[in-house]
Design an enzyme around this catalytic site. Structure first.
Site: not given
Ligand code: SAH
Ligand code: SF4
Length: 390
Positions: A114, A127, A134, A138, A141, A193-194, A225, A247-249, A367
């Site tokens: 996407e 984006c 992935c 997480c 997500c 994805g990362e 990111s 992506s700290f979170h 997101c």
């Protein structure tokens, strides 16, 4: 009497079959130059031909060699014999009430990813995705519930930008006055994805997108990111030069282990060390700390104060993301009051702390909501819960 020999069996097709032709999209300048020479371009002309072709494809958005009128007809034919100009196919396009556009695109092998376009008053952000699914899981997500299928090629990454420009009608028109306003003014690698687990392809793709003779998006208009793939972080600055978001979170390893399991490999202290050493870090090129607001999980005042402590010494801004729900999600969005109280503490400590407005929620484009519906390799809730416990 012997049977007549049929003539057409002996006639070789002039064009190479589709599969044997090379897709130009996503090749770096060096790769494309080498490919042009291998296809028969005299070495002395290669630089000039490369420049011409590059402009046609990436400045004008032309997909048909026959239209490249400053090239000799024979040369156009040679190009068509050896190359294609291809991008992923748009399967569906949804437009949200707020103008956000979500494209479901199909890549080789029938996989889908996407791409989301988010128009704002002062900018338009695209984006894009770097992988199908992935490898990381997480827990908040949606993409993380989809197993990794494969990395995208550089061509498939650049192709996402090209297809969005097609849809928005953003290629320049020859002869028309130059229009400096850009519908796609920024790119964020925040889709599926990362990106740092597909580093080389992401880097090559961004080099193509940044190239001044083509799409020409400045390096500071691109933000990558990462969930925190520490060994690849410095390369993002030195080899791409774009801005970084993390992506700290969470503010303790205990909670971050649960939310962003890669934290078990590279914990908060290790991640912060890598960020402090990020080449070129300055106030104008701050790192964005993304922080998803999850009700009762990471959203207390104590969390906010701890976050301020952790940020000390790093030019940073904090992007607070109200959690976007998806079917079966194990979390709830923090209340507006909580989010504002959190933002206030960060802001008073001297860091910008914008709250990201969810966009395109009605079409599941916000997101963390991305997940190609056709990829059925969905993990069950029980599986996710089991992984969280390990
Ligand atoms: N894999 C990369 C980039 C893609 S995710 C990364 O993790 O950074 C883009 C951003 O959306 C990340 O900050 C991610 O943590 C966040 N995100 C994921 N799921 C979300 C959700 N359901 N609600 C809000 N933000 C989410
Ligand atoms: Fe992968 Fe990023 Fe989603 Fe984590 S947040 S599962 S790293 S896409």
């Amino acid at each position: 009497m012997s049977a007549p020999i049929t003539q057409d069996v002996l006639t070789l097709p002039r064009k190479l079959p589709e599969t044997a032709r090379t897709n130009i999209v996503g090749l770096t300048r060096d790769q494309l130059r080498a490919a042009l020479i291998a296809a028969g371009t005299p070495e002395k002309q290669a630089k000039m031909r490369l420049g011409q072709l590059w402009q046609w494809v990436y400045h004008w958005g032309v997909r048909d060699f026959a239209l490249m009128t400053n090239l000799a007809k024979d040369y156009r034919a040679l190009l068509a014999d050896h190359f294609t100009i291809e991008q992923p196919e748009v399967v569906t396009r949804q437009i949200s009430e707020d103008g956000t556009r979500k494209y479901l695109v199909r890549i080789a092998g029938g996989h889908e990813v996407e791409v989301v376009y988010i128009p704002e008053t002062d900018r338009g952000t695209l984006c894009i995705s770097s992988q199908v699914g992935c490898t990381l899981t997480c827990s908040f997500c949606h993409t993380g519930t989809q197993k990794l299928v494969r990395n995208l090629t550089a061509g498939e990454i650049v192709g996402q930008v090209m297809l969005a420009r097609d849809d928005l009608g953003e290629w320049p028109v020859q002869g028309a006055p130059k229009d400096e306003t850009r519908l796609i003014s920024n790119i964020v690698l925040m889709g599926m994805g990362e990106p740092l687990y597909n580093f080389d392809n992401v880097r090559d793709a961004m080099k193509v997108v940044m190239d001044n003779e083509g799409i020409a998006l400045g390096r500071r208009r691109i933000t990558l990111s990462t969930s925190g793939v520490v060994p690849e972080i410095a390369r993002t600055a030195t080899e791409i030069g774009c801005l970084l978001a993390v992506s700290f979170h969470a503010t303790t390893d205990e909670v971050r282990d649960q939310l962003v399991p890669i934290n078990k490999r590279w914990n908060i202290a290790t991640l912060l060390e890598a960020l402090k050493a990020y080449p070129g870090l300055s106030n104008s090129e701050r790192i964005t700390f993304e922080y998803v607001m999850l009700d009762g999980v990471n959203d207390t005042k104590e969390d906010a104060y701890r976050l301020v402590e952790l940020l000390r010494g790093i030019p940073a801004k904090v992007n607070l993301i109200p959690f976007n729900e998806w079917p079966g999600a194990p979390y709830k969005r923090s209340s507006g009051n909580r989010i504002h109280a959190f933002a206030d503490i960060i802001y008073k400590a001297g860091y910008a702390s914008p709250i990201r407005t969810p966009r395109g929620e009605d079409i599941m484009a916000a997101c963390g909501q991305l997940k190609s519906a056709t990829e059925r390799a969905r993990k069950s809730k029980a599986q996710i819960a089991a992984e969280l416990e390990t």
